[in-house]
Design a protein around this motif. Structure first.
Motif, short mmCIF file in Angstrom:
data_model
loop_
_atom_site.label_atom_id
_atom_site.label_comp_id
_atom_site.label_asym_id
_atom_site.label_seq_id
_atom_site.Cartn_x
_atom_site.Cartn_y
_atom_site.Cartn_z
N GLU A 189 0.82 -1.21 0.00
CA GLU A 189 0.00 0.00 0.00
C GLU A 189 0.86 1.26 0.00
OE1 GLU A 189 -3.41 2.19 2.83
OE2 GLU A 189 -2.65 0.19 3.32
N HIS A 190 0.46 2.20 -0.82
CA HIS A 190 1.10 3.51 -0.86
C HIS A 190 0.45 4.38 0.21
CE1 HIS A 190 2.32 7.19 -3.55
NE2 HIS A 190 3.00 7.14 -2.42
N VAL A 191 0.86 4.20 1.44
CA VAL A 191 0.16 4.82 2.56
C VAL A 191 0.31 6.34 2.57
CG1 VAL A 191 0.23 2.77 4.03
CG2 VAL A 191 2.13 4.42 4.11
N ALA A 192 1.41 6.86 2.00
CA ALA A 192 1.57 8.32 1.93
C ALA A 192 0.46 8.93 1.10
CB ALA A 192 2.93 8.67 1.34
N HIS A 193 -0.07 8.16 0.15
CA HIS A 193 -1.17 8.64 -0.69
C HIS A 193 -2.53 8.30 -0.10
CE1 HIS A 193 -3.43 9.67 -4.28
NE2 HIS A 193 -3.98 8.47 -4.27
N SER A 194 -2.68 7.07 0.40
CA SER A 194 -3.99 6.60 0.87
C SER A 194 -4.34 7.11 2.26
CB SER A 194 -4.05 5.07 0.85
OG SER A 194 -3.08 4.52 1.74
N GLN A 195 -3.32 7.35 3.11
CA GLN A 195 -3.59 7.75 4.49
C GLN A 195 -2.99 9.11 4.87
OE1 GLN A 195 -3.13 4.61 7.46
NE2 GLN A 195 -2.89 3.08 5.83
N GLY A 196 -2.12 9.64 4.03
CA GLY A 196 -1.47 10.90 4.36
C GLY A 196 -0.01 10.68 4.71
N ASP A 197 0.73 11.78 4.80
CA ASP A 197 2.18 11.66 4.99
C ASP A 197 2.63 11.83 6.43
OD1 ASP A 197 1.71 14.31 5.34
OD2 ASP A 197 2.92 15.02 3.67
N GLY A 198 1.74 11.62 7.37
CA GLY A 198 2.12 11.78 8.77
C GLY A 198 2.50 10.51 9.49
N LEU A 199 2.56 9.39 8.77
CA LEU A 199 2.86 8.10 9.42
C LEU A 199 4.35 7.89 9.67
CD1 LEU A 199 0.42 5.76 7.44
CD2 LEU A 199 0.12 6.69 9.75
N GLY A 200 5.18 8.67 9.00
CA GLY A 200 6.62 8.49 9.17
C GLY A 200 7.21 7.51 8.18
N TYR A 201 6.42 7.03 7.24
CA TYR A 201 6.90 6.17 6.15
C TYR A 201 5.92 6.30 5.00
CZ TYR A 201 3.45 2.69 7.73
OH TYR A 201 2.28 2.05 8.10
N ASP A 202 6.33 5.83 3.81
CA ASP A 202 5.55 6.06 2.59
C ASP A 202 4.85 4.82 2.05
OD1 ASP A 202 6.37 8.85 2.29
OD2 ASP A 202 8.34 8.04 1.77
N VAL A 203 5.49 3.68 2.20
CA VAL A 203 4.97 2.44 1.60
C VAL A 203 4.91 1.35 2.64
CG1 VAL A 203 5.42 0.62 -0.12
CG2 VAL A 203 5.85 3.02 -0.71
N LEU A 204 3.76 0.70 2.74
CA LEU A 204 3.61 -0.48 3.58
C LEU A 204 3.81 -1.71 2.71
CD1 LEU A 204 2.82 -2.01 6.17
CD2 LEU A 204 0.43 -1.79 5.45
N SER A 205 4.85 -2.47 3.01
CA SER A 205 5.12 -3.70 2.29
C SER A 205 5.27 -4.83 3.31
CB SER A 205 6.37 -3.57 1.42
OG SER A 205 6.53 -4.70 0.59
N PHE A 206 5.77 -5.96 2.87
CA PHE A 206 5.83 -7.13 3.74
C PHE A 206 7.07 -7.96 3.47
CE2 PHE A 206 1.45 -5.94 3.03
CZ PHE A 206 0.92 -5.93 4.31
N GLU A 207 7.54 -8.59 4.53
CA GLU A 207 8.54 -9.63 4.37
C GLU A 207 7.84 -10.88 3.84
OE1 GLU A 207 11.50 -8.69 4.78
OE2 GLU A 207 11.19 -6.88 5.98
#
Length: 284
Positions: A189-207
């Protein structure tokens, strides 16, 4: 021995002028020959050889980065430069309007999303750690005429940052698909786009195990050793979630995008330098 020892004022001025000319050409996307420039410049210098000139070019790169300018690709910034060199670089950059225009245009130029061909590996090793002087309670402040920080200007280039984040999204999805983790790939997920840029990271990925990978993306059109800027929020997140946090440094984005990963807390792998403070009047 300091690399700049015994270089005369005239030699330094000639070397800096030629370097800045090459840099302006490079920023404008114009071709030039480093070999031809070196051959012509060596004729103006006193008993210098090509290795000593290359070293001086690397010193100039270090001064330019310190001043907030990009540097020539291939001339890795090297410190321990003579004070005279910094003085000459400062004077010549302040007077060089063509360079200033080229640096501003390169920093602000919009970027479009791009891709990396399947089968091409864009990953490189992160820069090797270098020994730093022992920290002092408070570093001395240099009071100098202000110049525009083009590296900071580029860091605010939203289209470049967005394009870099989309490329990382693609690479992460591709990595998980290649590992046979299709369901995880679909959850990137491109969280900087879907949730905003205040999470401290831009992309949620997975191992591949399913554990979350929190990715902060820093993109530059300049070289591998270009400094990047981090927010207090990003630093805090990297400390709290150090086991999951990765900073992806994308560089040379417009020409041949490549990247490296820095894992864990940002201040564990990068030397931080405070550049500004927020002050609240009347609060002590």
């Amino acid at each position: 021995m300091a690399s700049g020892e015994n270089w005369s004022q005239l030699e330094v001025e000639a070397c800096v002028a030629d370097y800045l000319h090459m840099l302006t050409l490079e920023l404008n996307g114009q071709r030039y020959s480093k070999t031809e420039h070196a051959r012509a410049l060596l004729q103006k210098l006193q008993d210098r050889n090509r290795p000593s000139l290359e070293f001086k070019h690397c010193n100039i790169s270090a001064v330019l980065v310190k001043l907030g300018y990009p540097c020539i690709s291939g001339y890795k910034p090297r410190g321990n430069f003579q004070a005279l060199l910094q003085e000459v670089v400062e004077l010549q950059t302040q007077a060089n309007t063509a360079l200033q225009a080229a640096a501003e245009a390169a920093s602000c130029r919009p970027a479009l999303p791009t891709s990396v061909d399947i089968g091409t590996d864009p990953w490189v090793s992160p820069p090797a750690a270098t020994a730093q002087p022992a920290p002092r309670a408070e570093a001395p402040t240099e009071f100098r005429a202000s110049q525009r920080d083009y590296l900071a200007l580029e860091s605010r280039n939203r289209s470049l940052g967005h394009a870099g984040e989309l490329l990382v999204m693609e690479l992460e999805t591709r990595r998980l698909h290649a590992a046979g983790k299709k369901k995880l790939a679909e959850r990137v997920e491109h969280v900087a786009h879907s949730q905003g840029d205040g999470l401290g990271y831009d992309v949620l990925s997975f191992e591949e195990t399913g554990r979350e990978r929190l990715i902060e993306v820093k993109t530059t059109a300049f070289g591998r050793l270009t400094p990047f800027y981090v927010s207090r929020n990003e630093l805090a997140r990297s400390r709290v979630d150090a086991a999951q946090y990765q900073l992806y440094r994308l560089f040379d984005f417009r020409h041949k995008p490549r990247l490296f990963a820095l894992t864990g807390a940002i201040d564990a792998h990068s030397r931080l330098q405070p550049v500004s403070y927020r002050a609240q009047p009347g609060s002590l």
